[in-house]
Write a protein that holds these residues in place. Sequence first.
Motif, PDB file in Angstrom:
ATOM      1  N   ASP A 185       1.016  -1.225   0.087  1.00 53.99           N
ATOM      2  CA  ASP A 185       0.024  -0.049   0.034  1.00 53.99           C
ATOM      3  C   ASP A 185       0.809   1.482  -0.043  1.00 53.99           C
ATOM      4  O   ASP A 185       2.042   1.268   0.019  1.00 53.99           O
ATOM      5  CB  ASP A 185      -1.129  -0.077   0.981  1.00 53.99           C
ATOM      6  CG  ASP A 185      -0.232   0.015   2.382  1.00 53.99           C
ATOM      7  OD1 ASP A 185       0.734   0.720   2.719  1.00 53.99           O
ATOM      8  OD2 ASP A 185      -0.742  -0.753   3.449  1.00 53.99           O
ATOM      9  N   ALA A 186       0.183   2.560  -0.178  1.00 56.49           N
ATOM     10  CA  ALA A 186       0.982   3.594  -0.236  1.00 56.49           C
ATOM     11  C   ALA A 186       1.808   4.060   1.105  1.00 56.49           C
ATOM     12  O   ALA A 186       2.934   4.400   0.941  1.00 56.49           O
ATOM     13  CB  ALA A 186      -0.190   4.641  -0.534  1.00 56.49           C
ATOM     14  N   GLY A 187       1.282   3.496   2.103  1.00 48.17           N
ATOM     15  CA  GLY A 187       1.809   3.767   3.455  1.00 48.17           C
ATOM     16  C   GLY A 187       3.366   2.824   3.618  1.00 48.17           C
ATOM     17  O   GLY A 187       4.390   3.543   3.736  1.00 48.17           O
ATOM     18  N   VAL A 188       2.957   1.860   3.278  1.00 53.35           N
ATOM     19  CA  VAL A 188       4.413   0.847   3.398  1.00 53.35           C
ATOM     20  C   VAL A 188       5.229   1.284   2.252  1.00 53.35           C
ATOM     21  O   VAL A 188       6.555   1.262   2.327  1.00 53.35           O
ATOM     22  CB  VAL A 188       3.789  -0.836   3.107  1.00 53.35           C
ATOM     23  CG1 VAL A 188       5.012  -1.368   2.909  1.00 53.35           C
ATOM     24  CG2 VAL A 188       3.313  -0.803   4.219  1.00 53.35           C
TER      25      VAL A 188
ATOM     26  N   ASP B 135       2.876  -2.649  -7.072  1.00 51.16           N
ATOM     27  CA  ASP B 135       1.755  -1.987  -7.015  1.00 51.16           C
ATOM     28  C   ASP B 135       1.486  -1.536  -5.554  1.00 51.16           C
ATOM     29  O   ASP B 135       1.609  -2.100  -4.707  1.00 51.16           O
ATOM     30  CB  ASP B 135       0.448  -3.184  -7.427  1.00 51.16           C
ATOM     31  CG  ASP B 135      -0.660  -2.336  -7.557  1.00 51.16           C
ATOM     32  OD1 ASP B 135      -1.117  -1.947  -8.460  1.00 51.16           O
ATOM     33  OD2 ASP B 135      -1.336  -1.716  -6.636  1.00 51.16           O
ATOM     34  N   THR B 136       1.219  -0.198  -5.513  1.00 52.63           N
ATOM     35  CA  THR B 136       1.211   0.408  -4.438  1.00 52.63           C
ATOM     36  C   THR B 136      -0.309   0.880  -4.130  1.00 52.63           C
ATOM     37  O   THR B 136      -0.413   1.711  -3.044  1.00 52.63           O
ATOM     38  CB  THR B 136       2.206   1.537  -4.309  1.00 52.63           C
ATOM     39  OG1 THR B 136       1.693   2.596  -5.094  1.00 52.63           O
ATOM     40  CG2 THR B 136       3.519   1.091  -4.305  1.00 52.63           C
ATOM     41  N   ASP B 137      -1.062   0.551  -4.652  1.00 50.73           N
ATOM     42  CA  ASP B 137      -2.707   1.079  -4.683  1.00 50.73           C
ATOM     43  C   ASP B 137      -3.567   0.270  -3.931  1.00 50.73           C
ATOM     44  O   ASP B 137      -4.702   0.310  -4.096  1.00 50.73           O
ATOM     45  CB  ASP B 137      -3.031   1.318  -5.865  1.00 50.73           C
ATOM     46  CG  ASP B 137      -2.339   2.422  -6.774  1.00 50.73           C
ATOM     47  OD1 ASP B 137      -1.518   3.239  -6.047  1.00 50.73           O
ATOM     48  OD2 ASP B 137      -2.242   2.241  -8.009  1.00 50.73           O
ATOM     49  N   THR B 138      -3.004  -0.664  -2.975  1.00 53.41           N
ATOM     50  CA  THR B 138      -3.863  -1.497  -2.155  1.00 53.41           C
ATOM     51  C   THR B 138      -4.733  -0.634  -1.243  1.00 53.41           C
ATOM     52  O   THR B 138      -3.956   0.054  -0.508  1.00 53.41           O
ATOM     53  CB  THR B 138      -3.247  -2.602  -1.549  1.00 53.41           C
ATOM     54  OG1 THR B 138      -2.564  -3.458  -2.558  1.00 53.41           O
ATOM     55  CG2 THR B 138      -4.310  -3.529  -0.822  1.00 53.41           C
TER      56      THR B 138
ATOM     57  N   CYS C 232     -11.719  -4.604  -2.642  1.00 52.61           N
ATOM     58  CA  CYS C 232     -12.921  -4.815  -3.258  1.00 52.61           C
ATOM     59  C   CYS C 232     -12.585  -5.760  -4.319  1.00 52.61           C
ATOM     60  O   CYS C 232     -11.241  -5.755  -4.798  1.00 52.61           O
ATOM     61  CB  CYS C 232     -13.599  -3.654  -3.443  1.00 52.61           C
ATOM     62  SG  CYS C 232     -13.115  -2.709  -4.781  1.00 52.61           S
ATOM     63  N   GLU C 233     -13.417  -6.196  -4.854  1.00 52.35           N
ATOM     64  CA  GLU C 233     -13.420  -7.034  -6.121  1.00 52.35           C
ATOM     65  C   GLU C 233     -12.565  -6.369  -7.389  1.00 52.35           C
ATOM     66  O   GLU C 233     -11.876  -6.862  -7.996  1.00 52.35           O
ATOM     67  CB  GLU C 233     -14.678  -7.665  -6.574  1.00 52.35           C
ATOM     68  CG  GLU C 233     -15.101  -8.823  -5.847  1.00 52.35           C
ATOM     69  CD  GLU C 233     -16.451  -9.371  -6.323  1.00 52.35           C
ATOM     70  OE1 GLU C 233     -16.380 -10.216  -6.806  1.00 52.35           O
ATOM     71  OE2 GLU C 233     -17.388  -8.422  -6.220  1.00 52.35           O
ATOM     72  N   ALA C 234     -12.956  -4.994  -7.494  1.00 46.88           N
ATOM     73  CA  ALA C 234     -12.174  -4.308  -8.577  1.00 46.88           C
ATOM     74  C   ALA C 234     -10.854  -4.245  -8.388  1.00 46.88           C
ATOM     75  O   ALA C 234      -9.955  -4.231  -9.236  1.00 46.88           O
ATOM     76  CB  ALA C 234     -12.942  -2.918  -8.716  1.00 46.88           C
ATOM     77  N   ASP C 235     -10.241  -4.044  -7.062  1.00 45.65           N
ATOM     78  CA  ASP C 235      -8.987  -3.856  -6.745  1.00 45.65           C
ATOM     79  C   ASP C 235      -8.208  -5.416  -7.106  1.00 45.65           C
ATOM     80  O   ASP C 235      -7.129  -5.306  -7.589  1.00 45.65           O
ATOM     81  CB  ASP C 235      -8.722  -3.633  -5.202  1.00 45.65           C
ATOM     82  CG  ASP C 235      -9.326  -2.351  -4.811  1.00 45.65           C
ATOM     83  OD1 ASP C 235      -9.018  -1.271  -5.446  1.00 45.65           O
ATOM     84  OD2 ASP C 235      -9.996  -2.411  -3.822  1.00 45.65           O
ATOM     85  N   VAL C 236      -8.907  -6.449  -6.789  1.00 48.22           N
ATOM     86  CA  VAL C 236      -8.467  -7.768  -6.916  1.00 48.22           C
ATOM     87  C   VAL C 236      -8.219  -7.938  -8.623  1.00 48.22           C
ATOM     88  O   VAL C 236      -7.277  -8.212  -9.038  1.00 48.22           O
ATOM     89  CB  VAL C 236      -9.142  -8.765  -6.348  1.00 48.22           C
ATOM     90  CG1 VAL C 236      -8.966 -10.102  -6.876  1.00 48.22           C
ATOM     91  CG2 VAL C 236      -8.914  -8.715  -4.994  1.00 48.22           C
TER      92      VAL C 236
ATOM     93  N   GLY D 259       2.636  -5.846   3.935  1.00 48.48           N
ATOM     94  CA  GLY D 259       1.778  -4.936   4.274  1.00 48.48           C
ATOM     95  C   GLY D 259       1.017  -5.627   5.291  1.00 48.48           C
ATOM     96  O   GLY D 259       1.172  -6.654   5.884  1.00 48.48           O
ATOM     97  N   GLY D 260      -0.138  -5.037   5.756  1.00 44.57           N
ATOM     98  CA  GLY D 260      -0.964  -5.445   6.563  1.00 44.57           C
ATOM     99  C   GLY D 260      -1.962  -6.624   5.824  1.00 44.57           C
ATOM    100  O   GLY D 260      -1.765  -6.955   4.610  1.00 44.57           O
TER     101      GLY D 260
END
Length: 186
Positions: free
Chosen positions: A47-50, A73-76, A81-85, A104-105
């Motif tokens: 994710d963006a924070g990590v 990919d840093t956009d988690t 949701c399904e679209a992210d997957v 990440g978490g």
Amino acid sequence: MTGTLAGWVLPPSRYGAASPSLGWAEIEDLGSPIAALGWRRVLLVTDAGVWGAGLAPRLGRALLLSGLAVEHDTDTPVEPCEADVTRLAARALAWDVDGVVAMGGGSAIDAAKGAALEATNGGPVGRWWRTRAPAPPLPLVAVPTTAGTGSDVQSHALISGDDVKMAIGHPGLMPVQTWLCPEVLV
């Protein structure tokens, strides 16, 4: 320096998943044991924070130095949701990855698991809720940055759907390796 967690053996899950190989390492030392899996290309999900904290870029460099090609990919989001997957699965397929590394978490690890399953079975990933996908997912390595979600040591992924959070399971969603980095888990 890397090591195994001697005496720390998880039992197989009741769903048939083998327990992951558990180990500890500094971030810079993770490239070699992950490369030893025989992969050529990996998708690094975070994710963006990590990423912004510099942790995932260090892992990416370690993977590159070990001979792996890395797409990141840093956009988690916090609630994948399904679209992210589907977006992540499309990147994995376009890049022809051999495996997925999640740092990440629980959200990053679960999104990576969902993408690993959708990449080999089609999507949306929600179609595999309450039923088992026929093909095994892409293999996954987990590098957790939080404690408590359990995503790094279980064979389910929590993905948000239409007004429901789906626990999507498959024995192959158990990470093949889980690496604890002492400086990350503070």
